[in-house]
Scaffold this motif. Structure first.
Motif, mmCIF file in Angstrom:
data_model
loop_
_atom_site.group_PDB
_atom_site.id
_atom_site.type_symbol
_atom_site.label_atom_id
_atom_site.label_comp_id
_atom_site.label_asym_id
_atom_site.label_seq_id
_atom_site.Cartn_x
_atom_site.Cartn_y
_atom_site.Cartn_z
ATOM 1 N N ARG A 89 22.334 61.443 -86.703
ATOM 2 C CA ARG A 89 22.812 61.087 -85.378
ATOM 3 C C ARG A 89 23.762 62.178 -84.893
ATOM 4 O O ARG A 89 24.231 62.994 -85.679
ATOM 5 C CB ARG A 89 23.446 59.712 -85.439
ATOM 6 C CG ARG A 89 22.373 58.692 -85.843
ATOM 7 C CD ARG A 89 22.817 57.286 -85.939
ATOM 8 N NE ARG A 89 23.827 57.068 -86.956
ATOM 9 C CZ ARG A 89 24.421 55.913 -87.158
ATOM 10 N NH1 ARG A 89 24.109 54.876 -86.413
ATOM 11 N NH2 ARG A 89 25.323 55.771 -88.087
ATOM 12 N N TYR A 128 12.640 56.307 -77.102
ATOM 13 C CA TYR A 128 13.198 55.330 -78.037
ATOM 14 C C TYR A 128 12.814 55.699 -79.458
ATOM 15 O O TYR A 128 11.653 56.005 -79.717
ATOM 16 C CB TYR A 128 12.688 53.925 -77.714
ATOM 17 C CG TYR A 128 12.955 53.504 -76.291
ATOM 18 C CD1 TYR A 128 14.168 52.935 -75.939
ATOM 19 C CD2 TYR A 128 12.001 53.716 -75.297
ATOM 20 C CE1 TYR A 128 14.419 52.570 -74.622
ATOM 21 C CE2 TYR A 128 12.246 53.357 -73.988
ATOM 22 C CZ TYR A 128 13.458 52.783 -73.650
ATOM 23 O OH TYR A 128 13.709 52.428 -72.350
ATOM 24 N N LYS A 132 12.269 49.364 -79.133
ATOM 25 C CA LYS A 132 12.756 49.672 -77.788
ATOM 26 C C LYS A 132 13.438 48.499 -77.091
ATOM 27 O O LYS A 132 14.059 48.677 -76.048
ATOM 28 C CB LYS A 132 11.623 50.232 -76.936
ATOM 29 C CG LYS A 132 10.496 49.275 -76.741
ATOM 30 C CD LYS A 132 9.312 49.926 -76.056
ATOM 31 C CE LYS A 132 8.178 48.944 -75.978
ATOM 32 N NZ LYS A 132 6.907 49.488 -76.296
ATOM 33 N N ARG A 135 19.225 48.301 -77.411
ATOM 34 C CA ARG A 135 19.934 49.420 -76.794
ATOM 35 C C ARG A 135 20.093 50.578 -77.761
ATOM 36 O O ARG A 135 20.005 51.742 -77.378
ATOM 37 C CB ARG A 135 21.314 48.942 -76.318
ATOM 38 C CG ARG A 135 22.132 50.020 -75.621
ATOM 39 C CD ARG A 135 23.564 49.590 -75.356
ATOM 40 N NE ARG A 135 24.306 49.323 -76.569
ATOM 41 C CZ ARG A 135 24.830 50.254 -77.363
ATOM 42 N NH1 ARG A 135 24.675 51.525 -77.097
ATOM 43 N NH2 ARG A 135 25.513 49.917 -78.444
ATOM 44 N N GLN A 136 20.301 50.281 -79.046
ATOM 45 C CA GLN A 136 20.529 51.322 -80.049
ATOM 46 C C GLN A 136 19.288 52.180 -80.322
ATOM 47 O O GLN A 136 19.382 53.176 -81.030
ATOM 48 C CB GLN A 136 21.013 50.716 -81.381
ATOM 49 C CG GLN A 136 22.361 50.075 -81.294
ATOM 50 C CD GLN A 136 22.299 48.637 -80.791
ATOM 51 O OE1 GLN A 136 21.249 48.117 -80.433
ATOM 52 N NE2 GLN A 136 23.458 47.991 -80.745
ATOM 53 N N ALA A 137 18.148 51.823 -79.767
ATOM 54 C CA ALA A 137 16.934 52.627 -79.947
ATOM 55 C C ALA A 137 16.862 53.766 -78.934
ATOM 56 O O ALA A 137 16.178 54.757 -79.166
ATOM 57 C CB ALA A 137 15.687 51.757 -79.824
ATOM 58 N N VAL A 139 17.406 57.063 -76.881
ATOM 59 C CA VAL A 139 17.818 58.428 -77.165
ATOM 60 C C VAL A 139 18.042 59.107 -75.818
ATOM 61 O O VAL A 139 17.314 58.834 -74.858
ATOM 62 C CB VAL A 139 16.720 59.170 -77.969
ATOM 63 C CG1 VAL A 139 17.074 60.619 -78.188
ATOM 64 C CG2 VAL A 139 16.483 58.473 -79.306
ATOM 65 N N VAL A 160 20.472 62.637 -79.968
ATOM 66 C CA VAL A 160 20.538 61.354 -80.669
ATOM 67 C C VAL A 160 22.006 60.951 -80.768
ATOM 68 O O VAL A 160 22.765 61.549 -81.537
ATOM 69 C CB VAL A 160 19.924 61.455 -82.085
ATOM 70 C CG1 VAL A 160 19.954 60.093 -82.774
ATOM 71 C CG2 VAL A 160 18.503 61.991 -82.018
ATOM 72 N N ASP A 163 25.595 56.174 -82.312
ATOM 73 C CA ASP A 163 25.461 54.745 -82.612
ATOM 74 C C ASP A 163 24.010 54.278 -82.617
ATOM 75 O O ASP A 163 23.733 53.101 -82.451
ATOM 76 C CB ASP A 163 26.277 53.926 -81.605
ATOM 77 C CG ASP A 163 25.766 54.069 -80.180
ATOM 78 O OD1 ASP A 163 24.986 55.010 -79.907
ATOM 79 O OD2 ASP A 163 26.149 53.242 -79.333
ATOM 80 N N ARG A 164 23.069 55.180 -82.833
ATOM 81 C CA ARG A 164 21.655 54.827 -82.778
ATOM 82 C C ARG A 164 21.113 54.324 -84.106
ATOM 83 O O ARG A 164 21.746 54.429 -85.145
ATOM 84 C CB ARG A 164 20.821 56.017 -82.290
ATOM 85 C CG ARG A 164 21.189 56.468 -80.910
ATOM 86 C CD ARG A 164 21.109 55.327 -79.918
ATOM 87 N NE ARG A 164 21.935 55.640 -78.753
ATOM 88 C CZ ARG A 164 22.332 54.762 -77.867
ATOM 89 N NH1 ARG A 164 22.018 53.506 -77.986
ATOM 90 N NH2 ARG A 164 23.070 55.118 -76.857
ATOM 91 N N MET A 165 19.893 53.773 -84.048
ATOM 92 C CA MET A 165 19.249 53.196 -85.232
ATOM 93 C C MET A 165 19.020 54.246 -86.304
ATOM 94 O O MET A 165 18.822 55.417 -86.009
ATOM 95 C CB MET A 165 17.916 52.555 -84.849
ATOM 96 C CG MET A 165 18.047 51.345 -83.990
ATOM 97 S SD MET A 165 16.416 50.616 -83.690
ATOM 98 C CE MET A 165 16.909 49.151 -82.814
ATOM 99 N N ARG A 166 19.013 53.776 -87.549
ATOM 100 C CA ARG A 166 18.689 54.622 -88.699
ATOM 101 C C ARG A 166 17.436 54.078 -89.359
ATOM 102 O O ARG A 166 17.145 52.901 -89.305
ATOM 103 C CB ARG A 166 19.813 54.584 -89.734
ATOM 104 C CG ARG A 166 21.084 55.212 -89.297
ATOM 105 C CD ARG A 166 22.085 55.159 -90.431
ATOM 106 N NE ARG A 166 23.386 55.600 -89.952
ATOM 107 C CZ ARG A 166 24.413 55.791 -90.743
ATOM 108 N NH1 ARG A 166 24.320 55.562 -92.025
ATOM 109 N NH2 ARG A 166 25.557 56.202 -90.246
#
Length: 194
Positions: A89, A128, A132, A135-137, A139, A160, A163-166
């Motif tokens: 991220r 995304y 999707k 919200r965290q998806a 980009v 990225v 706070d996005r998805m892992r």
């Protein structure tokens, strides 16, 4: 020895083989239904295939590496994002796609490399990584354009956020004009984010 026409107009061919023809649909052709004809010029036969094709303004699709099954997403140094070398991220990436529709800015000529200055930019695009619906998806798409020097390939410059998805197998989706790129199937676009 192959000729492909759409609406009686010859299409620029990028590659041909016994099983596949890669052609560019002229960028100035409006959405609609058109006859597509494939001819074998070596045999001097009239038609190998004759079908009607429906063109839409947008038909986004993420380019996928057929070997790794990973989306065509690259680190800033040009190396591909893979499970072995995931992105993290707070990083910038470059992704390649097709079907993002009409452009503005640089002049695009059918069968010719896309312009660099000014670039041929697209309408607003969302990307995304992951589901999707969350919200965290999302980009950040910093820019979206036809890739300078290439024919018919779009380049998206991404960021990225922290706070996005892992995950090592996140779905990749492009949305433009309310149309989402396909997921699933043999070439299901995936990305690894740690």
């Amino acid at each position: 020895g192959v000729c492909v026409t759409l609406n009686n107009r010859p299409l620029p061919l990028m590659a041909t083989s016994a099983r596949q023809i890669t052609a560019q649909i002229p960028p100035e052709l409006a959405a609609g239904r058109y006859p597509l004809v494939v001819r074998n010029l070596e045999r001097k036969t009239s038609t190998v295939a004759n079908i009607n094709v429906t063109l839409t303004k947008y038909a986004p699709a993420v380019i996928v590496d057929p070997v790794t099954k990973q989306a065509a997403i690259y680190h800033e140094d040009g190396s591909p994002v893979t499970k072995a070398k995931p992105t993290t991220r707070d990083r910038r990436l470059v992704m390649y796609a097709v079907g993002l529709g009409p452009t503005k800015g640089g002049r695009v000529v059918s069968g010719q490399p896309s312009p660099e200055d000014p670039p041929a930019t697209t309408d607003a695009v969302n990307v995304y990584f992951g589901d999707k619906r969350f919200r965290q998806a999302g980009v950040v798409v910093e820019s979206s354009m036809l890739a300078p020097g290439l024919v018919g390939i779009y380049q998206l410059n991404l960021y990225v956020p922290g706070d996005r998805m892992r995950g090592d197998d996140l779905d990749v989706t492009i949305r433009i004009g309310g149309v989402d790129s396909p997921t699933g199937g043999e070439f299901d676009p995936k990305v690894a984010v740690e």
